[in-house]
Motif scaffolding. Sequence first.
Motif, PDB file in Angstrom:
ATOM      1  N   LEU A 194     123.847 106.470 -54.358  1.00 35.25           N
ATOM      2  CA  LEU A 194     124.452 107.116 -53.195  1.00 35.25           C
ATOM      3  C   LEU A 194     125.339 106.180 -52.404  1.00 35.25           C
ATOM      4  O   LEU A 194     125.876 106.575 -51.358  1.00 35.25           O
ATOM      5  CB  LEU A 194     123.348 107.673 -52.278  1.00 35.25           C
ATOM      6  CG  LEU A 194     122.398 108.679 -52.924  1.00 35.25           C
ATOM      7  CD1 LEU A 194     121.283 109.046 -51.958  1.00 35.25           C
ATOM      8  CD2 LEU A 194     123.147 109.918 -53.376  1.00 35.25           C
TER       9      LEU A 194
ATOM     10  N   VAL B 177     125.512 111.969 -46.996  1.00 37.16           N
ATOM     11  CA  VAL B 177     124.190 112.237 -47.556  1.00 37.16           C
ATOM     12  C   VAL B 177     123.279 112.827 -46.488  1.00 37.16           C
ATOM     13  O   VAL B 177     123.226 112.320 -45.354  1.00 37.16           O
ATOM     14  CB  VAL B 177     123.565 110.950 -48.135  1.00 37.16           C
ATOM     15  CG1 VAL B 177     122.201 111.237 -48.751  1.00 37.16           C
ATOM     16  CG2 VAL B 177     124.499 110.323 -49.160  1.00 37.16           C
TER      17      VAL B 177
ATOM     18  N   SER C  59     119.188 113.854 -46.264  1.00 39.01           N
ATOM     19  CA  SER C  59     117.961 113.628 -47.014  1.00 39.01           C
ATOM     20  C   SER C  59     116.780 114.238 -46.275  1.00 39.01           C
ATOM     21  O   SER C  59     116.739 114.251 -45.043  1.00 39.01           O
ATOM     22  CB  SER C  59     117.732 112.126 -47.229  1.00 39.01           C
ATOM     23  OG  SER C  59     116.508 111.893 -47.881  1.00 39.01           O
TER      24      SER C  59
ATOM     25  N   ILE D  39     113.399 111.031 -56.496  1.00 39.62           N
ATOM     26  CA  ILE D  39     114.318 112.087 -56.062  1.00 39.62           C
ATOM     27  C   ILE D  39     113.917 113.367 -56.786  1.00 39.62           C
ATOM     28  O   ILE D  39     114.002 113.450 -58.023  1.00 39.62           O
ATOM     29  CB  ILE D  39     115.776 111.703 -56.366  1.00 39.62           C
ATOM     30  CG1 ILE D  39     116.190 110.495 -55.524  1.00 39.62           C
ATOM     31  CG2 ILE D  39     116.701 112.878 -56.095  1.00 39.62           C
ATOM     32  CD1 ILE D  39     117.605 110.036 -55.782  1.00 39.62           C
TER      33      ILE D  39
ATOM     34  N   SER E 159     115.316 116.464 -56.083  1.00 40.37           N
ATOM     35  CA  SER E 159     116.548 117.215 -56.353  1.00 40.37           C
ATOM     36  C   SER E 159     117.699 116.522 -55.640  1.00 40.37           C
ATOM     37  O   SER E 159     117.511 115.888 -54.593  1.00 40.37           O
ATOM     38  CB  SER E 159     116.435 118.672 -55.880  1.00 40.37           C
ATOM     39  OG  SER E 159     116.289 118.733 -54.481  1.00 40.37           O
ATOM     40  N   ALA E 160     118.888 116.660 -56.210  1.00 47.89           N
ATOM     41  CA  ALA E 160     120.123 116.122 -55.632  1.00 47.89           C
ATOM     42  C   ALA E 160     121.227 117.143 -55.867  1.00 47.89           C
ATOM     43  O   ALA E 160     121.564 117.441 -57.016  1.00 47.89           O
ATOM     44  CB  ALA E 160     120.489 114.770 -56.253  1.00 47.89           C
TER      45      ALA E 160
ATOM     46  N   TYR F 286     125.119 118.055 -55.183  1.00 51.98           N
ATOM     47  CA  TYR F 286     126.427 117.507 -54.834  1.00 51.98           C
ATOM     48  C   TYR F 286     127.403 118.657 -54.596  1.00 51.98           C
ATOM     49  O   TYR F 286     127.503 119.578 -55.418  1.00 51.98           O
ATOM     50  CB  TYR F 286     126.958 116.610 -55.949  1.00 51.98           C
ATOM     51  CG  TYR F 286     126.247 115.273 -56.092  1.00 51.98           C
ATOM     52  CD1 TYR F 286     126.835 114.103 -55.637  1.00 51.98           C
ATOM     53  CD2 TYR F 286     124.994 115.197 -56.691  1.00 51.98           C
ATOM     54  CE1 TYR F 286     126.187 112.885 -55.763  1.00 51.98           C
ATOM     55  CE2 TYR F 286     124.333 113.986 -56.822  1.00 51.98           C
ATOM     56  CZ  TYR F 286     124.941 112.836 -56.367  1.00 51.98           C
ATOM     57  OH  TYR F 286     124.309 111.634 -56.493  1.00 51.98           O
TER      58      TYR F 286
ATOM     59  N   VAL G 177     126.209 115.388 -50.193  1.00 50.35           N
ATOM     60  CA  VAL G 177     125.044 115.268 -51.065  1.00 50.35           C
ATOM     61  C   VAL G 177     123.808 115.623 -50.257  1.00 50.35           C
ATOM     62  O   VAL G 177     123.600 115.101 -49.162  1.00 50.35           O
ATOM     63  CB  VAL G 177     124.906 113.848 -51.645  1.00 50.35           C
ATOM     64  CG1 VAL G 177     123.779 113.799 -52.662  1.00 50.35           C
ATOM     65  CG2 VAL G 177     126.207 113.394 -52.285  1.00 50.35           C
TER      66      VAL G 177
ATOM     67  N   ILE H 159     119.765 115.620 -50.771  1.00 47.01           N
ATOM     68  CA  ILE H 159     118.703 115.154 -51.657  1.00 47.01           C
ATOM     69  C   ILE H 159     117.344 115.449 -51.040  1.00 47.01           C
ATOM     70  O   ILE H 159     117.189 115.499 -49.823  1.00 47.01           O
ATOM     71  CB  ILE H 159     118.833 113.647 -51.974  1.00 47.01           C
ATOM     72  CG1 ILE H 159     118.634 112.808 -50.711  1.00 47.01           C
ATOM     73  CG2 ILE H 159     120.151 113.332 -52.606  1.00 47.01           C
ATOM     74  CD1 ILE H 159     118.528 111.329 -50.987  1.00 47.01           C
TER      75      ILE H 159
ATOM     76  N   THR I  72     113.474 113.957 -51.469  1.00 47.07           N
ATOM     77  CA  THR I  72     112.701 112.851 -52.012  1.00 47.07           C
ATOM     78  C   THR I  72     111.214 113.107 -51.818  1.00 47.07           C
ATOM     79  O   THR I  72     110.798 113.949 -51.015  1.00 47.07           O
ATOM     80  CB  THR I  72     113.097 111.525 -51.347  1.00 47.07           C
ATOM     81  OG1 THR I  72     112.831 111.618 -49.942  1.00 47.07           O
ATOM     82  CG2 THR I  72     114.574 111.238 -51.566  1.00 47.07           C
TER      83      THR I  72
ATOM     84  N   GLN J 107     112.898 117.184 -62.170  1.00 45.76           N
ATOM     85  CA  GLN J 107     113.966 116.850 -61.231  1.00 45.76           C
ATOM     86  C   GLN J 107     115.157 117.775 -61.487  1.00 45.76           C
ATOM     87  O   GLN J 107     115.427 118.156 -62.622  1.00 45.76           O
ATOM     88  CB  GLN J 107     114.410 115.387 -61.397  1.00 45.76           C
ATOM     89  CG  GLN J 107     113.326 114.370 -61.092  1.00 45.76           C
ATOM     90  CD  GLN J 107     113.765 112.955 -61.407  1.00 45.76           C
ATOM     91  OE1 GLN J 107     113.686 112.510 -62.549  1.00 45.76           O
ATOM     92  NE2 GLN J 107     114.235 112.248 -60.395  1.00 45.76           N
TER      93      GLN J 107
ATOM     94  N   PHE K  10     119.390 118.477 -60.653  1.00 44.34           N
ATOM     95  CA  PHE K  10     120.657 117.899 -60.239  1.00 44.34           C
ATOM     96  C   PHE K  10     121.744 118.968 -60.388  1.00 44.34           C
ATOM     97  O   PHE K  10     121.851 119.611 -61.440  1.00 44.34           O
ATOM     98  CB  PHE K  10     121.015 116.672 -61.086  1.00 44.34           C
ATOM     99  CG  PHE K  10     119.964 115.582 -61.051  1.00 44.34           C
ATOM    100  CD1 PHE K  10     119.969 114.641 -60.040  1.00 44.34           C
ATOM    101  CD2 PHE K  10     118.967 115.539 -62.017  1.00 44.34           C
ATOM    102  CE1 PHE K  10     118.997 113.644 -60.001  1.00 44.34           C
ATOM    103  CE2 PHE K  10     117.996 114.551 -61.981  1.00 44.34           C
ATOM    104  CZ  PHE K  10     118.008 113.606 -60.966  1.00 44.34           C
TER     105      PHE K  10
END
Length: 688
Positions: free
Chosen positions: A336, A352, A354, A377, A379-380, A382, A396, A398, A400, A413, A415
């Motif tokens: 990141l 970002v 979070s 992580i 999920s992320a 974008y 982004v 995310i 955690t 996970q 993405f």
Amino acid sequence: MAAPGVPGSLFIGMVVLTVGIEAQIITGFFPSTIFMSGPEVTSYLVTNASSVNLSLAVITDTISAPVESCSGNNNIDNWASTYVGTQMDVFKVTVTSQKNLTLCTINETNCCTEDLCIVETLQVTACGNGTPISSLLIHAEIYINTTFIGLVSDNETVIPNQVYQPLGSCPCNLTAAACDILCCCDQECNSSMIALFNGFCYSGIFGGNVSPPFDQLCSVQEKNHAPDWFPFLCVQSSMDNSPFLGYFYQGNTMSPSQTPFFNLSFQSIVQTTSSGYKQGNPILIQQNEFSEYFTIPQKSTIGQCVNAAPVAYLQDFNVTCVTDITACSDVLTVDLNVQVNPGNGGPIILTVQSQNTSVDIVNTGTVLPQAVQCDVIVSADYTFIWNASVIKEIQVSIVTANISLTHQAKLSQRFTAKFLTSNSTSNVLSGNPGYQFGKPVIVANGSTPFIKRTLNVWKPVGESLCSTTTQTPVLFGQNLFSGCVFKVVNENCTQLRKKALQFLQSLVTVNYIAMRGNSNVSDPSEWVSIIYELPNTTCTGICAAENVMCLKVPSNMNIEIITAVTGAVEGIPQEEILAAKVSFSTINVECVSACNVSLPLTNSVQFIQVPAQPLPTITRFQTNYTEYDCEKNDVCWQHLAYPFTKYYTGEPYHLTLAKGMILVFFFISATVLGGPWNRIRKAWNKTL
């Protein structure tokens, strides 16, 4: 550096990034054999050794296989080798020629007097603790062929204007492998073709100064004995003006290049972009003075997840990766802190957001020697904001979690990457005006102006546990049914009902749903309230059964969306959402206190289409006499004039009416005039 080109570099980078996850198993140089044609070459060493030494040797015997040896040094004769760690267990190894390969430095008088040439075979051995780990073979052929001898001048070569100064012996030869008309010097024209020109050949420059002049010019009328009307049709133009001028470029100057072909920079994996991205191009990041690919974990073509795969411009993806983990290093990660090249200048820093959550992992293997705490992580997401060929912003989001790893386990996970135009970030459309089939259903929460979002349902992954489930948007017109397994540990009936209901309600937390695909966020009339019908969990008459089981435990949430066709645009029906209702179903669970069960929780979405207006009341005549009902008979007399009815929407009504009147006119004309004219023709023939 002379490397295997862009495709080869891409292969090298993908191999390194792929094997980086399992570096403790796969070791060696990637690639292990390189053909070197420049002063520098690079390879990647994958090993789990804590320290690495390089041994460089020149191979003279190219027939037998060389023996790996750790007795040498990293510098010999005209060669030097260095290494640097790029990431965990991955080293970048560079071999450089120390011989001066520059053609011209200070003394240009002795430049380029002979060809430079190096032909050698090298072996680079990587050693750890005095033991060979792997070896790299390099076949070096570095040379340059040049025709310049002596002093290289910087004078510019002047290219004359081809319009008036021919560069060749036959300036009128414009077409390759074909005979040009009136070009007698054209080698493709044989004697019979030249005879057809009747002596009219372009002897001069085939440009503005055409010889002989064109017959259309007013200045040649006396010579060609033009007729009297010629002055009204002739062309008044200068001899320097000709349509053939377009075949030539204007004269220019050209400077000679003194840069040898191998004196290029091959340090970066890819070349930087300054003219913007095209669809499908990999997005780049700026790291030090080199450019590399911007990567996010994705699935490869064989279905496995790659820890770092290049992101393609304007190509969305949504992947879920289930990874076997025995250590924190096995978890898929994202960087990141990178600076992304937008395509036209300065770098972009990621924005970002979070949040932390709790997640359950599935133990699938043996017990680890020691428990490990890992920040992972989950999920992320974008979001790329773009305009034309330039990236404007990257957002982004995310999620955690901190996990305690005691066994070999599986971790899920997610993405995603989504590309949105700069003017569509706050204006998500699912149709215009009505919803389009397969587009996301738009919902909102709060008050005007609404912030649009999608209506989501569960998408189980891995072991289908509710703690690891993801969400997927509800698509208009598509019914679906999904669910997950809700783990219940040491709960009584009251707590069980409460937690199950709360988890079901957490899926839909919005109050409004958009009626159309382009509903205005500032107009409340274009949104309808979602009706919530909570389950009745109180027992009436059967409370005695609470001694053996938990009654009325919420287990299913059903979303009913009422739609209707409310109009048409250019003949295409437009559907709208009239209402939405969320209801719950309950089940009985055989447990009273200290329940330890796996409760399946489900959700369903159902689209129900209704008429936009109530159907008219059917009369007794319509009920009994269906002879003229087109829907109940094979023959329908009303369809005889179908283009004139309201059911025909292929063309506007006024055009249909006009075309129909024209057809009626021709039909009447043929009917009325056909008989009388036939009788007149017969009478005329008899008189003759």
